[in-house]
Scaffold this motif. Structure first.
Motif, PDB file in Angstrom:
ATOM      1  N   HIS A   1      47.255  42.886  36.879  1.00  0.00           N
ATOM      2  CA  HIS A   1      45.989  42.785  36.138  1.00  0.00           C
ATOM      3  C   HIS A   1      46.113  41.802  34.968  1.00  0.00           C
ATOM      4  CE1 HIS A   1      48.303  45.612  33.636  1.00  0.00           C
ATOM      5  NE2 HIS A   1      47.504  45.284  32.637  1.00  0.00           N
TER       6      HIS A   1
ATOM      7  N   ASP B   1      44.593  41.707  30.969  1.00  0.00           N
ATOM      8  CA  ASP B   1      44.051  42.706  30.053  1.00  0.00           C
ATOM      9  C   ASP B   1      42.620  42.372  29.627  1.00  0.00           C
ATOM     10  OD1 ASP B   1      46.427  44.040  30.210  1.00  0.00           O
ATOM     11  OD2 ASP B   1      47.179  43.385  28.259  1.00  0.00           O
TER      12      ASP B   1
ATOM     13  N   HIS C   1      50.008  40.480  34.976  1.00  0.00           N
ATOM     14  CA  HIS C   1      51.235  41.272  34.853  1.00  0.00           C
ATOM     15  C   HIS C   1      51.053  42.608  35.556  1.00  0.00           C
ATOM     16  CE1 HIS C   1      48.598  42.088  31.410  1.00  0.00           C
ATOM     17  NE2 HIS C   1      49.137  43.284  31.311  1.00  0.00           N
TER      18      HIS C   1
END
Ligand code: OGA
Ligand code: NI
Length: 343
Positions: free
Chosen positions: A220, A222, A277
């Motif tokens: 994903h 953030d 990440h």
């Protein structure tokens, strides 16, 4: 039969299983796989040197790391070791409390603004994969709003988290100012409403019998401007996608991990890119991390900054309120990022 959240928490049941239950087994293509052996790649480490006016080279190091990796670690950042340890221990203890007590302490706010949850509730309905993680999250704005809804156990929770979020606010402002200067924006461009409603997320990844079958967090970006992460010494878990390869983020003692979020990608009109990440689990070790999410309030409208737009660089992103952005982030799945663009 409806299950209660306290029963769904991974921490409540993980030790009853010697294998990963089907709900948490991921399809082969998204499993962790083998990490590159002998890979020497790692994300940059930047010494902030504790000064209020960082030298010009620090700004260029921050900007370069943000452009090349979207990730870097900071040392000499001015937050005390003691406070970092107290904070991590506070959340370790929190996740270690009996389930009923954890639920009671994290259910004090109206509308679930402050809450403890595991993946089945928050991820989109067409995604059957569950993640090996529980998360306690709540707002922590500098105004002190919401403190009355924070947990009161462990006994020093509000004292420690209050102090910690105040320090992280300062560190966040320092880094955001460097990024703004590096981008050629006014140095306080990100420091007002845009970063006015930060949130703390305390993740707990219990030991997992088969780390190769599941994930603590999926791949994903953030939903933030910037995220500042505190991770425990000596325990791996966070991985960053760099040039198509996953590289581990080394847990350097007393460092913070900083990453660029999707909001900065939009505001900078793609001069900065949010970094992808994920989190893998460990077989014998639990891992507790504390993420400080820098973001605006729900009403705030996100769009590229005027000065990031030129005739060569027309606006790429449609204006969108943060609440709409967040709703789509949770519900839309893989088309989410593309749908933010002008078509
Ligand atoms: C996050 C996140 C990483 C970690 O909170 O968005 O990616 O190691 N956390 O907990
Ligand atoms: Ni993240």
């Amino acid at each position: 039969m409806e299950m209660k959240m306290e029963e769904m928490l991974v921490t409540s049941w993980y030790n009853l299983h010697s294998s990963v239950p089907p709900s948490h087994v991921h399809p082969p293509e998204s499993r962790p796989g083998e990490l590159l052996v002998g890979s020497s790649k790692s994300i940059p480490v930047i010494d902030l040197g504790r000064c209020d006016h960082p030298p010009h080279d620090t700004i260029s190091l921050v900007l370069k790391a943000s452009q090349e990796y979207g990730f870097f670690q900071v040392i000499n950042h001015g937050v005390s070791e003691e406070l970092m340890e107290d904070t991590l221990n506070n959340f370790k203890e929190f996740h270690g409390m009996p389930p009923k007590e954890k639920m009671a302490e994290s259910s004090k706010s109206p509308n679930g603004i402050c809450k403890l949850y595991t993946s089945c509730e928050v991820y989109r309905k067409d995604d059957n994969n569950q993640y090996w993680r529980d998360t306690m999250r709540h707002p922590c704005p500098p105004s002190g709003e919401y403190v009355e809804f924070w947990p009161q156990k462990p006994v020093r929770y509000r004292e420690i988290v209050g102090k910690y979020t105040e320090e992280l606010r300062k560190l966040g402002v320092q880094i955001l100012k460097m990024l703004a200067e590096g981008l050629g924006l006014k140095s306080n461009y990100f420091c007002g409403e845009l970063s006015g409603n930060p949130m703390i997320l305390a993740h707990h990844y219990p030991p997992c019998p088969q780390p190769n079958l599941t994930l603590g967090s999926p791949k994903h970006k953030d939903p933030t401007l910037l995220t500042i992460l505190l991770q425990p010494k000596g325990i791996n878990g966070l991985q960053v996608l760099k040039d198509g390869q996953w590289i581990g983020v080394e847990p350097i003692p007393n460092a913070f991990v900083v990453n660029i979020g999707l909001l900065l990608q939009m505001i900078s009109n793609r001069r900065l890119i949010g970094a992808e990440h994920r989190v893998v689990t460990n077989i014998n070790t639990a891992r507790t991390t504390v993420a400080y999410f820098i973001k605006p309030k729900d009403e705030y409208v996100i769009e590229p900054a005027n000065s990031m737009i030129t005739s060569n660089s027309p606006p790429l992103y449609k204006p969108i309120s943060y609440s709409e952005f967040r709703k789509n982030f949770l519900n839309k799945g893989s088309s989410f990022e593309a749908d933010l663009l002008y078509s």
